[in-house]
Write an enzyme that holds these catalytic residues in place. Structure first.
Site, PDB file in Angstrom:
ATOM      1  N   GLU A 104      58.767  42.609  41.903  1.00 44.16           N
ATOM      2  CA  GLU A 104      59.897  43.462  41.550  1.00 44.16           C
ATOM      3  C   GLU A 104      59.984  44.745  42.409  1.00 44.16           C
ATOM      4  OE1 GLU A 104      58.717  45.182  37.910  1.00 44.16           O
ATOM      5  OE2 GLU A 104      60.591  46.280  37.657  1.00 44.16           O
ATOM      6  N   THR A 127      53.994  37.149  42.217  1.00 46.87           N
ATOM      7  CA  THR A 127      53.370  37.984  41.183  1.00 46.87           C
ATOM      8  C   THR A 127      52.726  37.079  40.138  1.00 46.87           C
ATOM      9  OG1 THR A 127      53.693  39.413  39.250  1.00 46.87           O
ATOM     10  CG2 THR A 127      55.658  38.343  40.047  1.00 46.87           C
ATOM     11  N   ILE A 128      51.557  37.478  39.703  1.00 44.54           N
ATOM     12  CA  ILE A 128      50.905  36.700  38.643  1.00 44.54           C
ATOM     13  C   ILE A 128      51.702  36.840  37.346  1.00 44.54           C
ATOM     14  CG2 ILE A 128      48.580  36.890  39.619  1.00 44.54           C
ATOM     15  CD1 ILE A 128      47.996  38.926  37.290  1.00 44.54           C
ATOM     16  N   ASP A 129      52.558  37.878  37.249  1.00 45.04           N
ATOM     17  CA  ASP A 129      53.263  38.131  35.984  1.00 45.04           C
ATOM     18  C   ASP A 129      54.412  37.147  35.739  1.00 45.04           C
ATOM     19  OD1 ASP A 129      51.588  40.330  35.910  1.00 45.04           O
ATOM     20  OD2 ASP A 129      53.105  41.722  36.657  1.00 45.04           O
ATOM     21  N   ARG A 164      33.035  34.019  15.022  1.00 42.94           N
ATOM     22  CA  ARG A 164      33.643  35.304  15.386  1.00 42.94           C
ATOM     23  C   ARG A 164      35.134  35.163  15.685  1.00 42.94           C
ATOM     24  NH1 ARG A 164      28.995  37.203  19.625  1.00 42.94           N
ATOM     25  NH2 ARG A 164      27.732  38.359  18.128  1.00 42.94           N
ATOM     26  N   ARG A 173      51.888  42.802  32.563  1.00 45.35           N
ATOM     27  CA  ARG A 173      52.711  44.013  32.476  1.00 45.35           C
ATOM     28  C   ARG A 173      53.669  43.932  31.286  1.00 45.35           C
ATOM     29  NH1 ARG A 173      53.778  46.346  38.139  1.00 45.35           N
ATOM     30  NH2 ARG A 173      51.991  47.666  37.804  1.00 45.35           N
ATOM     31  N   HIS A 278      41.350  41.996  36.594  1.00 42.61           N
ATOM     32  CA  HIS A 278      41.676  41.526  37.951  1.00 42.61           C
ATOM     33  C   HIS A 278      41.062  40.183  38.311  1.00 42.61           C
ATOM     34  CE1 HIS A 278      42.812  45.742  37.954  1.00 42.61           C
ATOM     35  NE2 HIS A 278      43.646  45.423  38.920  1.00 42.61           N
ATOM     36  N   GLN A 280      41.921  37.648  37.036  1.00 42.51           N
ATOM     37  CA  GLN A 280      43.107  36.772  37.049  1.00 42.51           C
ATOM     38  C   GLN A 280      43.822  36.776  38.394  1.00 42.51           C
ATOM     39  OE1 GLN A 280      45.298  37.585  32.949  1.00 42.51           O
ATOM     40  NE2 GLN A 280      43.940  39.259  33.506  1.00 42.51           N
ATOM     41  N   ARG A 281      43.585  37.810  39.184  1.00 43.70           N
ATOM     42  CA  ARG A 281      44.311  37.949  40.453  1.00 43.70           C
ATOM     43  C   ARG A 281      43.489  37.544  41.668  1.00 43.70           C
ATOM     44  NH1 ARG A 281      46.928  43.596  40.189  1.00 43.70           N
ATOM     45  NH2 ARG A 281      45.878  43.887  42.165  1.00 43.70           N
TER      46      ARG A 281
HETATM   47  O1  F6P Z   1      51.803  43.049  38.587  1.00 39.69           O
HETATM   48  C1  F6P Z   1      50.553  42.440  38.667  1.00 39.69           C
HETATM   49  C2  F6P Z   1      49.531  43.173  37.848  1.00 39.69           C
HETATM   50  O2  F6P Z   1      48.302  42.478  37.948  1.00 39.69           O
HETATM   51  C3  F6P Z   1      49.910  43.414  36.383  1.00 39.69           C
HETATM   52  O3  F6P Z   1      49.728  42.278  35.592  1.00 39.69           O
HETATM   53  C4  F6P Z   1      49.001  44.569  36.050  1.00 39.69           C
HETATM   54  O4  F6P Z   1      49.522  45.344  34.987  1.00 39.69           O
HETATM   55  C5  F6P Z   1      48.981  45.361  37.322  1.00 39.69           C
HETATM   56  O5  F6P Z   1      49.337  44.478  38.365  1.00 39.69           O
HETATM   57  C6  F6P Z   1      47.642  45.976  37.634  1.00 39.69           C
HETATM   58  O6  F6P Z   1      47.782  46.763  38.755  1.00 39.69           O
HETATM   59  P1  F6P Z   1      46.584  47.372  39.606  1.00 39.69           P
HETATM   60  O7  F6P Z   1      46.041  46.266  40.467  1.00 39.69           O
HETATM   61  O8  F6P Z   1      47.211  48.446  40.398  1.00 39.69           O
HETATM   62  O9  F6P Z   1      45.546  47.842  38.647  1.00 39.69           O
END
Ligand code: F6P
Length: 348
Positions: A104, A127-129, A164, A173, A278, A280-281
């Protein structure tokens, strides 16, 4: 006619960026164009940081996570003379085209530069979002979803062994795509997302109902953008105490801890939290993301070759199509209510 084509990756990194860089470069070189990489997103055009991209530079990068070009959350529109410097460097570096790979924010800058300065740009949605309009999927999302699903599967076995409640906080986000889809795939017992915020009381009721049915453990997935919502109508967004970035985004994260305390206090069940963050990224893209990123990259190179500026490559069904950049950044793509309703069938 041969073009000098620049490429940049902006915003948060995600798996598949290198696959796009490889595809754009490969196809553009095959057509006789020259390709240069811009370092660290828009910052590289503001500060004139470029590097040549040839066959050697892209060799072996397909399965690599991150981006060989680096990235940043720089917004030239927020910097003094930022846009002027971008335009000046495009001119002095004799760049005929730019492929902007981003979400975005990065594509919002690309769209404005195109609308306000006739900037020769083509966009690629990452974007992962998965929150970009005008495309069914962004690359990077499938990898994040796969990581989150695997985490939920793993947490299930330890939750069950200890009786648990496990709260898993995922990214996304202001949209709940990762939460709702990983929650469905992993069989979560409650999922909390920003778009359809159920209350803390409802979530606790679902967990209690499940335990009354004889299940001694529960899995709760919460999206970082979920606002703690109470039956009284009170709402609370959990964000970290740091300044907003150049695009005005607060840094989310931490809601899982607050939710877990509420659950433990209200239900009496022992509760633990995992914030995936992170993880996830990072790492290698899934096969699906590699293929989507590659198809996007090839089409972006075609759009550049044809001079179709102000467009973005997008997925519609199984087809790769070109859409106006402005459509992609006009509004966030949120989780539709019916999707969340389907997930709710399995709550409690
Ligand atoms: O937009 C991708 C994202 O991983 C969001 O899910 C998360 O809120 C944000 O980026 C985290 O950003 P940064 O890497 O700057 O901590």
């Amino acid at each position: 006619m041969s073009k000098r084509v620049a490429l940049l990756t902006g915003g948060g990194d995600c798996p598949g960026l290198n696959a796009v860089i490889r595809a754009v470069t490969r196809r553009s070189l095959d057509r006789g164009h020259e390709v240069v990489g811009v370092r660290e997103g828009w910052r590289g055009l503001v500060d004139r940081k470029l590097q040549p991209l040839d066959e050697r530079a892209i060799s072996g990068i397909l399965p690599r996570g991150g981006t060989i070009l680096g990235t940043s959350r720089t917004n030239p529109f927020k910097l003094e003379d930022g846009v002027e410097r971008v335009l000046e460097h495009v001119e002095s570096e004799r760049l005929d085209a730019l492929v902007a790979i981003g979400g975005e924010d990065t594509l919002g800058v690309a769209s404005r530069l195109f609308e306000e300065h006739a900037f020769p740009v083509v966009g690629v949605p990452k974007t992962i979002d998965n929150d970009l309009s005008a495309t069914d999927y962004t690359f990077g999302f499938d990898t994040a979803l796969t990581v989150a699903t695997e985490a939920i599967d793993r947490l299930h076995t330890t939750a069950e062994s200890h009786n648990r409640v496990m709260v898993v906080e995922v990214m996304g986000r202001h949209t709940g795509w990762i939460a709702v889809m990983s929650g469905m795939a992993g069989g979560a017992d409650v999922i909390l997302i920003p778009e359809q915020p159920i209350t803390v009381e409802e979530a606790c009721r679902d967990i209690q109902r499940r335990h009354e049915r004889g299940k001694d453990f529960s899995l709760v997935v919460v999206s970082e953008g979920y606002e703690l919502t109470y039956a009284s109508g009170e709402k609370r967004q959990i964000a970290q105490e740091v300044a907003a970035d150049e695009f005005g985004h607060v840094r989310l994260g931490g809601v899982g801890h607050f939710l877990a305390s509420e659950i433990e206090e209200r239900t009496g069940y022992e509760t633990r939290v995992t914030v995936l963050g992170h993880v996830q990224r990072g790492g290698t893209p899934t096969a699906r993301d590699r293929i989507l990123a590659t198809r996007y990259g090839l089409q972006a190179a075609d759009l550049v070759h044809e001079g179709r500026w102000g467009t973005m490559t997008a997925l519609r069904g199984d087809d790769i199509v070109a859409v106006p950049l402005r459509d992609a950044v006009a509004e966030l793509k949120t989780v539709p209510p019916e999707f969340y309703e389907a997930a709710k069938t399995f709550f409690g």
